[in-house]
Design an enzyme around this catalytic site. Structure first.
Site, PDB file in Angstrom:
ATOM      1  N   HIS A  63       0.952  -1.013   0.266  1.00  0.00           N
ATOM      2  CA  HIS A  63      -0.045  -0.105   0.267  1.00  0.00           C
ATOM      3  C   HIS A  63       1.210   2.019  -0.053  1.00  0.00           C
ATOM      4  CE1 HIS A  63      -2.631  -2.590   2.657  1.00  0.00           C
ATOM      5  NE2 HIS A  63      -3.397  -3.316   1.405  1.00  0.00           N
ATOM      6  N   LYS A  73       5.486   6.532   6.849  1.00  0.00           N
ATOM      7  CA  LYS A  73       5.290   5.346   8.460  1.00  0.00           C
ATOM      8  C   LYS A  73       6.031   5.263   9.160  1.00  0.00           C
ATOM      9  CE  LYS A  73       1.768   3.481   5.393  1.00  0.00           C
ATOM     10  NZ  LYS A  73       1.305   2.060   4.461  1.00  0.00           N
ATOM     11  N   TYR A 133       0.987   1.419  13.801  1.00  0.00           N
ATOM     12  CA  TYR A 133       2.402   2.285  12.825  1.00  0.00           C
ATOM     13  C   TYR A 133       1.403   3.557  12.649  1.00  0.00           C
ATOM     14  CZ  TYR A 133      -1.130   0.803   8.976  1.00  0.00           C
ATOM     15  OH  TYR A 133      -2.227   0.777   8.315  1.00  0.00           O
ATOM     16  N   ASP A 169      -5.681  -5.984  -2.308  1.00  0.00           N
ATOM     17  CA  ASP A 169      -4.801  -6.998  -2.196  1.00  0.00           C
ATOM     18  C   ASP A 169      -4.689  -7.864  -3.503  1.00  0.00           C
ATOM     19  OD1 ASP A 169      -4.529  -4.894   0.118  1.00  0.00           O
ATOM     20  OD2 ASP A 169      -3.917  -6.500   1.499  1.00  0.00           O
TER      21      ASP A 169
END
Length: 187
Positions: A63, A73, A133, A169
């Site tokens: 992603h 991130k 995260y 995904d």
């Protein structure tokens, strides 16, 4: 210093090991401290925290969010263990299309900093893993994008060849066909 920073084979992706103080009661650690991250060169401010739980074999990714809502991130596994991956998708970068991967776990307490311009994904190695995260921009569905996990042009060496994927995904395009607005600007 409560953190040890190590640049990986892709210079902008950084493995972070916190200093952990353990005793008979358990442990204490700082999981983030802006001044120390900034002193090392990670100057971004984090604006959103996310938490996911996945069972063994689940693969989430790859992603990213396109500019102007690109996200950096700071990833860590607070329980269990994951194989965490970053793929350089910055056009013109000397490491474009290359990937790095590290194991993050509740045992090693490592964190991975992934700057904007990288696709991110992870596979759960333990029965269950909780991943937290921080992101440098808020989630924006209209800027969300991805790359298929098994793109042969990237060649990620995942720990398992038959992961559990979400329908979304499983349908991302390969890197060559992915829409992204990232251009390498040098160091």
């Amino acid at each position: 210093m409560p953190f040890s920073f190590k640049r990986l084979d892709i210079y902008d992706v950084i493995l972070i090991e916190p200093r952990v103080f353990r005793d008979e009661r358990g442990f204490f650690m700082e999981s983030y401290k802006h001044s120390e991250f900034a002193a090392f060169g990670i100057k971004e401010r984090f604006v959103q925290d996310n938490h996911s739980r996945s069972r063994r074999g689940v693969l989430r990714g790859l992603h990213y969010q396109n500019p102007p809502r690109a996200q950096g991130k700071l990833v860590r596994a607070v329980s269990g263990e994951i194989f965490d991956v970053a793929v350089d998708i910055r056009r013109g970068s000397p490491t474009y299309g290359r990937w790095v991967g590290v194991n993050l776990s509740e045992e090693n307490m490592r964190m991975l900093y992934i700057p904007p311009g990288f696709a991110h994904g992870f596979m759960t190695l333990s029965d269950v893993a909780d991943v937290m995260y921080k992101t440098t921009d808020e989630y924006s569905p209209e800027h969300e994008a991805g790359i298929i996990w098994n793109d042969p042009g990237i060649g990620i060496e995942w720990p398992a060849s038959r992961p559990v994927l979400s329908p979304r995904d499983a349908k991302w395009p390969g890197l060559r066909d992915a829409v992204n607005g990232f251009v390498y600007e040098g160091r």
